[in-house]
Design a protein around this motif. Structure first.
Motif, short mmCIF file in Angstrom:
data_model
loop_
_atom_site.label_atom_id
_atom_site.label_comp_id
_atom_site.label_asym_id
_atom_site.label_seq_id
_atom_site.Cartn_x
_atom_site.Cartn_y
_atom_site.Cartn_z
N GLU A 45 0.65 -1.19 -0.29
CA GLU A 45 -0.09 0.16 0.31
C GLU A 45 0.79 0.95 -0.33
O GLU A 45 1.76 1.38 0.80
CB GLU A 45 -0.58 0.36 1.21
N LEU A 47 1.18 5.16 0.00
CA LEU A 47 0.55 6.79 0.55
C LEU A 47 1.31 7.81 0.52
O LEU A 47 2.07 7.81 1.25
CB LEU A 47 0.42 6.16 1.74
N VAL A 71 -4.42 1.40 8.65
CA VAL A 71 -4.31 0.93 7.08
C VAL A 71 -4.59 -0.38 7.10
O VAL A 71 -4.99 -1.02 7.95
CB VAL A 71 -2.47 1.59 6.78
N SER A 166 6.52 9.05 -0.04
CA SER A 166 5.17 8.55 -0.01
C SER A 166 6.20 7.11 0.67
O SER A 166 6.89 6.44 0.67
CB SER A 166 5.08 7.68 -1.47
#
Length: 460
Positions: A45, A47, A71, A166
Motif C-alpha cells: 500500500e 500512501l 491502514v 510516499s
C-alpha cells in the motif's frame, strides 16, 4: 549503518524447501498490488506524504508525513521518492500500531540513504527509468496503524525534501511453510527445535534455482530468459557432477577445483515464498565471483527466525515493487539462527549480478545478515553461516577467503569509476563504500570469518 555523503550522515546498507548440498570436494518493476481480487500473496500500500510544516521565508516544505491512521495490515515499512539520484537530507521516523495488542510503538528511525544498496551506474537495471530513491525498509511486525514524519535538516545549504515522497506499507503475505523455531528464539517462550544443520552432507533437498536460459561468456549483466518462472531444477553444485531428476549422475563439463568447500543448506526462493511474478523475467549475470561483500539489512532485530522468510519476502517486495529494482538486491540472506536463503534469482551456483554494493556489484556476491548489527553482536550461528557460505561460493571460483583480490570500481563515494582496488576476498560493505554497513559489531567478526572459511576449504 551510517554512510557519509558530503556532510550528510546516514546511508543504509540497507521447515521450508532447501537447496541440495554438495559432497565435499533493464529492470521492469511490478506495479503496486491491490489487496482485493489478487491471488498473489502479499501486497503493498502506497500512501503519498503531505506537508506538515514549511520554512517561513521560502514556503518550502521542511516536514512531510501522515498523522495516525488506520491502514491495511502490514509488517514492513519504508519511504520512497521519485528521483533515485536525489538525497534525502533529513530524518524519517515511523510509529506503528500492533495488530495483536492495539498499542502504538515509539518513534523508530529509518536509514535515510539507500543509494549505495543498488545497481551500479550505467547498468540496464540502474538506467531502466523505474528506479526510485528510497530509505532502508524496517520490519515492525504485524501492524494495522501508522504515523510518519519526514524532516529536512536545518542546514540551509541542503536541498529541500525530495519530490514524490510516499510511505510504503508492505504485507509479505503468508509463507508456504514456516521454519521451526531454533534455540535463538527460545528466550521468547517458543517451542524449541534443533538448530538447522547447515553442513549435513547427506541431505537430498530440492534445488529451485531457476537457471534456464543461456549466459553469454565475457559480458557483464547478461540477460537470460526464464521460461519456468523460477521453478526449474538445477542440481549442479559446481563440482562438475550433476544429478538429474531420475537420480542419474552426469558430468556437466565443469572441472572440479581444489580447495572447494561443502555446499551448505540453502533455503530456495520457493522455500521462502518468493512470488516470481514480481521480479523481472530475465536474469543478469557477471563474469565470475572474486569476492563476497557482507551486509546487514538494517531492518531491525525485532523478528524471530520463524518469521525470517516473511522478512525476506517483505524486503523482496520493497526492492521490486517500491524501489523499482529488477529483483531483491542481495544474492543471499542469513537469519540470526544461521539459516541461509537464496536471494536474487538466477542460480546459487552462478555469478548472478546483484544490487548490494554500489560500484562493486561486478564479479562479487552480496550476503545480507537480517538485522542491525551496529551495536548488537551477531550470534555465533550467523558468523558460522557466513563463513560456510563464503567458503563454498568463493571455492567454486578458486578464491581463497583469506586472500586479496583486485576489483574495478564502477563508481562509489569511496573509489572513482575505473579505479582498481585491492580488497579482502571476504569484505564488508564499508570496504567499497563509505558506510557503517555491516555495522561495527558484525564487521569486527570478518577476520575470524575469513579464517574459518579458509579452513572449510581445507586450507591451513
Amino acid at each position: 549503518m551510517r554512510a557519509f555523503l558530503s556532510s550528510s550522515i546516514g546511508v543504509a546498507c540497507a521447515a521450508a524447501l532447501v537447496l541440495p548440498l554438495s559432497l565435499p570436494s533493464g529492470a521492469v518493476a511490478a506495479p503496486n498490488d491491490a489487496r482485493a481480487g489478487s491471488s498473489v500473496p502479499g501486497f503493498t500500500e502506497s500512501l503519498p506524504l503531505v506537508p506538515l510544516g514549511s520554512e517561513r521565508s521560502s514556503g518550502v516544505a521542511t516536514e512531510q508525513g501522515l498523522p495516525r491512521r488506520d491502514v491495511q495490515p502490514f509488517s514492513l515499512v519504508g519511504v520512497v521518492w521519485d528521483d533515485a539520484d536525489a538525497e534525502l537530507h533529513g530524518s524519517v521516523q515511523v510509529r506503528n500500531r500492533s495488530a495483536e495488542t492495539g498499542s502504538w510503538s515509539g518513534w523508530q528511525s529509518l536509514e535515510t540513504h539507500n543509494a549505495e544498496h543498488g545497481a551500479d551506474p550505467g547498468t540496464p537495471e540502474r538506467d531502466s527509468g523505474t528506479v526510485r530513491g528510497s530509505t532502508a525498509p524496517l520490519w515492525v511486525g504485524a501492524s494495522d496503524g501508522v504515523q510518519v514524519r519526514v524532516r529536512a535538516d536545518d542546514d540551509a545549504g541542503h536541498a529541500p525534501l525530495p519530490r514524490g515522497l510516499s510511505l510504503e506499507l508492505v504485507d509479505p503475505g503468508e509463507a508456504p511453510e514456516q521454519l521451526p523455531v531454533t534455540r535463538t528464539d527460545a528466550p521468547r517462550g517458543e517451542t524449541v527445535a534443533d538448530d538447522p544443520d547447515v553442513t549435513d552432507p547427506d541431505a537430498t533437498d530440492t534445488d529451485t534455482d531457476a537457471e534456464s536460459g543461456t549466459e553469454t561468456d565475457g559480458t557483464d549483466d547478461v540477460a537470460a530468459t526464464d521460461p519456468d518462472d523460477g521453478t526449474g531444477v538445477d542440481t549442479d553444485d559446481g563440482t562438475g557432477v550433476g544429478v538429474g531428476d531420475d537420480g542419474t549422475v552426469t558430468d556437466t563439463g565443469v572441472t572440479a577445483r581444489p580447495h572447494t568447500a561443502p555446499r551448505p543448506k540453502i533455503i530456495s526462493r520457493k522455500g521462502w515464498g518468493a512470488d516470481e511474478k514480481l521480479r523481472e523475467k530475465q536474469f543478469g549475470y557477471t563474469k565470475t565471483v572474486k569476492a563476497a561483500f557482507v551486509h546487514h539489512s538494517a531492518t531491525g532485530n525485532n523478528y524471530t527466525c520463524k518469521q525470517a522468510p516473511s522478512v525476506i519476502r517483505g524486503i523482496y517486495r520493497y526492492h521490486v515493487t517500491s524501489s523499482g529494482w529488477r529483483d531483491i538486491g542481495y544474492n543471499f540472506a542469513i537469519d540470526k539462527c544461521g539459516n541461509i536463503y537464496e536471494g536474487r534469482a538466477g542460480g546459487v551456483t552462478k555469478a548472478v549480478m546483484g544490487a548490494h554494493t554500489l560500484g562493486f556489484n561486478t564479479n562479487t556476491t552480496g550476503i545480507a545478515v537480517l538485522g542491525s548489527y551496529s551495536t548488537t553482536n551477531p550470534p555465533a550461528a550467523v558468523t558460522t553461516a557466513v563463513a560456510r557460505l563464503s567458503a563454498w561460493k568463493l571455492g567454486l571460483h578458486g578464491i581463497n577467503p583469506r586472500g586479496k583480490v583486485t576489483l574495478t570500481s564502477g563508481g562509489s563515494n569511496k573509489y572513482e569509476k575505473g579505479r582498481k582496488v585491492s580488497m579482502n576476498a571476504v569484505s564488508g560493505h564499508r570496504d567499497g563504500f563509505v558506510t557503517d554497513c555491516p555495522g561495527n559489531k558484525l564487521y569486527s567478526k570478518l577476520g575470524s570469518v575469513r579464517v574459518s572459511a579458509a579452513k572449510y576449504q581445507g586450507r591451513s
